[in-house]
Design a protein around this motif. Structure first.
Motif, PDB file in Angstrom:
ATOM      1  N   GLN A   1       0.843  -1.207   0.000  1.00 32.33           N
ATOM      2  CA  GLN A   1       0.000   0.000   0.000  1.00 32.33           C
ATOM      3  C   GLN A   1       0.883   1.264   0.000  1.00 32.33           C
ATOM      4  O   GLN A   1       0.631   2.216  -0.752  1.00 32.33           O
ATOM      5  CB  GLN A   1      -0.904  -0.027   1.241  1.00 32.33           C
ATOM      6  CG  GLN A   1      -1.985   1.030   1.268  1.00 32.33           C
ATOM      7  CD  GLN A   1      -3.020   0.839   0.153  1.00 32.33           C
ATOM      8  OE1 GLN A   1      -3.555  -0.251  -0.003  1.00 32.33           O
ATOM      9  NE2 GLN A   1      -3.258   1.883  -0.633  1.00 32.33           N
ATOM     10  N   GLN A   2       1.926   1.231   0.820  1.00 31.94           N
ATOM     11  CA  GLN A   2       2.856   2.385   0.854  1.00 31.94           C
ATOM     12  C   GLN A   2       3.514   2.575  -0.514  1.00 31.94           C
ATOM     13  O   GLN A   2       3.662   3.696  -0.992  1.00 31.94           O
ATOM     14  CB  GLN A   2       3.953   2.136   1.906  1.00 31.94           C
ATOM     15  CG  GLN A   2       3.492   2.289   3.341  1.00 31.94           C
ATOM     16  CD  GLN A   2       4.593   1.826   4.297  1.00 31.94           C
ATOM     17  OE1 GLN A   2       5.010   0.663   4.274  1.00 31.94           O
ATOM     18  NE2 GLN A   2       5.071   2.723   5.137  1.00 31.94           N
ATOM     19  N   ALA A   3       3.897   1.457  -1.134  1.00 29.96           N
ATOM     20  CA  ALA A   3       4.546   1.531  -2.442  1.00 29.96           C
ATOM     21  C   ALA A   3       3.591   2.115  -3.474  1.00 29.96           C
ATOM     22  O   ALA A   3       3.970   2.947  -4.316  1.00 29.96           O
ATOM     23  CB  ALA A   3       5.008   0.143  -2.875  1.00 29.96           C
ATOM     24  N   LYS A   4       2.334   1.697  -3.389  1.00 30.44           N
ATOM     25  CA  LYS A   4       1.316   2.185  -4.341  1.00 30.44           C
ATOM     26  C   LYS A   4       1.145   3.700  -4.200  1.00 30.44           C
ATOM     27  O   LYS A   4       1.063   4.424  -5.188  1.00 30.44           O
ATOM     28  CB  LYS A   4      -0.004   1.463  -4.052  1.00 30.44           C
ATOM     29  CG  LYS A   4      -1.071   1.685  -5.096  1.00 30.44           C
ATOM     30  CD  LYS A   4      -2.290   0.829  -4.775  1.00 30.44           C
ATOM     31  CE  LYS A   4      -3.373   1.051  -5.823  1.00 30.44           C
ATOM     32  NZ  LYS A   4      -4.536   0.204  -5.583  1.00 30.44           N
ATOM     33  N   GLU A   5       1.123   4.148  -2.943  1.00 30.73           N
ATOM     34  CA  GLU A   5       0.970   5.589  -2.700  1.00 30.73           C
ATOM     35  C   GLU A   5       2.131   6.384  -3.281  1.00 30.73           C
ATOM     36  O   GLU A   5       1.989   7.550  -3.634  1.00 30.73           O
ATOM     37  CB  GLU A   5       0.812   5.851  -1.198  1.00 30.73           C
ATOM     38  CG  GLU A   5      -0.614   5.585  -0.733  1.00 30.73           C
ATOM     39  CD  GLU A   5      -0.721   5.285   0.756  1.00 30.73           C
ATOM     40  OE1 GLU A   5       0.208   5.660   1.501  1.00 30.73           O
ATOM     41  OE2 GLU A   5      -1.725   4.669   1.162  1.00 30.73           O
TER      42      GLU A   5
END
Ligand SMILES: N=CN[C@@H](CCC(=O)O)C(=O)O
Ligand SMILES: [Zn+2]
Length: 434
Positions: free
Chosen positions: A244-248
């Motif tokens: 999720q952090q990577a996607k953001e």
């Protein structure tokens, strides 16, 4: 009208007398279910190349009326798009042939890792290697991949597990992109294993890896972020948070999912809109159902299951019959699948995954390209596309999965340039070998 315009041109290259031209369907979405069973084969075909692109596709009969600077007679053989390998661990130091004895003694893959071997053994060798040494070694493997017909591939980091070594691996991948004309997609796999000094502090380790996202983005060192979600490595919740952090931060997502235990990584991949979920040997019925609903590509790695000596392979038949999109990859790495040969994987897909020749070709071209965000450039032969293609020394497209373990590529082209050609090894070398 467009064709008449083209006809006045002089092509840089015409490949004529093509027995079978393999034409996977162009689509802005990966081919799913029934669509994977269809493959357009054009018989007695020819292609014209201009400025590195496919400028004309037509019949062999028409080819003679076109002008060309160079002509190649394909002698009735097969031509396909350049193969796409969407999952490789191309950059690493050392090798792990000593682990074969452990495997033969029945020590499980995750047990070797838990004892500090496996991935962690390669981490040690990769830390010791200089950037130049890693580049030389990866170049050797990449050239071999090209010789097997690959013109687009993905390459992961993941043998550093610290900032310095992960970035070193990613810089090597970037150098490979500059050094070779093939298309290379880069994936940051800093979350590939838990380094010994972070045992029990996995969250802390993932935070440390996530702190690299900005630098990696800034220096354009990776397009994707991946994580090994598995028992004894990273949990579903840790994987969700990290991805999720990577996607953001704007990365595309990939996940090593449900390889050994059915943790639910397949479902996680679909829920996050990941480009691919890879391995999936233990994917649940629910995971497969969700794959059918989303556009996440199931990247299957039968070479790994074979190399790990397992009997149970990913359920490709169910995935395709139920309506999922499947791609195939080598998973080339020094521990669980030591081969650069995607043709060998095509054979394993036929024998172990029970995939048809049509499904297999779609899985190593158009769907593999979708799995790494290259669908607009690779995996398809049509006018205006980069002229990435392979001339295969086989009588028909079904022959490659059938005759296994050898290289059927005769010549490999990227952007209309010949990258590799089989030398005339026949008579002379064989007679001198006797
Ligand atoms: N499963 C995790 N990672 C790799 C293996 C890496 C290794 O054993 O060095 C894989 O995809 O198979
Ligand atoms: Zn892998």
């Amino acid at each position: 009208m467009k064709k008449k315009g083209w006809r006045r041109l002089t092509y840089d290259l015409i490949v004529h007398n093509i027995g079978q031209l393999i034409l996977p369907k162009s689509s802005d979405k990966p081919l799913k279910g029934q669509e994977m069973k269809e493959l357009n084969i054009s018989e007695n075909a020819a292609i014209g190349i201009l400025d590195g692109k496919i400028a004309w596709l037509g019949s062999n009969a028409e080819a003679g009326s076109h002008k060309a600077t160079e002509r190649i007679d394909a002698q009735g053989k097969v031509v396909s798009p350049g193969l796409v390998d969407p999952h490789t661990h191309l950059v690493f130091g050392g090798s792990r042939e000593h682990e074969l004895l452990l495997k033969q003694a029945g020590v499980p893959y995750l047990e070797i890792l838990a004892q500090g071997g496996g991935i962690l053994s390669t981490v040690g060798s990769t830390k010791k290697a200089t950037e130049e040494q890693l580049l030389q070694k990866a170049s050797f493997h990449l050239e071999r991949m090209i010789s097997y017909g690959v013109t687009t591939l993905e390459a992961k980091s993941g043998y550093g597990l610290d900032a310095e070594t992960e970035l070193k691996q990613l810089r090597v991948i970037k150098k490979l992109k500059e050094k070779y004309p093939v298309s290379v997609v880069s994936t940051f796999l800093g979350a590939h294993a838990v380094p010994p000094d972070f045992k029990g502090k996995e969250d802390e380790f993932l935070e440390e890896m996530a702190r690299l996202f900005d630098d990696i983005k800034e220096a354009e060192l990776a397009e994707y972020v991946d994580i090994f979600c598995e028992t004894g490595v990273f949990t579903i919740e840790q994987s969700r948070k990290f991805l999720q952090q990577a996607k953001e931060k704007g990365f595309g997502l990939k996940i090593h999912a449900d390889e050994i235990d059915p943790l639910g990584g397949t479902e996680l991949a679909v829920s996050l809109g990941a480009a691919s979920a890879d391995h999936l040997v233990a994917a649940s019925d629910e995971g497969i159902r969700q794959l059918c609903e989303g556009n996440t590509v199931a990247v299957l790695l039968p070479g790994t299951t074979f190399y790990l000596g397992k009997d149970h392979f990913a359920r490709a038949r169910k995935m395709i019959d139920d309506g999922a999109a499947v791609a195939l990859a080598t998973d080339f790495n020094p521990g669980s699948c030591v081969t650069e040969n995607l043709q060998m994987i095509m054979s394993l897909a036929a024998l172990k995954l029970k995939m048809s020749a049509e499904e297999i070709w779609n899985a190593v071209t158009v769907n593999a390209a979708h799995a790494i965000g290259k669908a607009s450039q690779a995996g398809i032969l049509e006018e205006g596309r980069s002229a990435d293609f392979v001339i295969w020394d086989v009588p028909n497209y079904k022959y490659i999965p059938y005759h296994f373990g050898v290289n059927h590529a005769q010549s490999v082209y990227h952007s209309g340039e010949k990258l590799w050609e089989r030398t005339a090894y026949g008579e002379i070398q064989l007679s001198s070998a006797r």
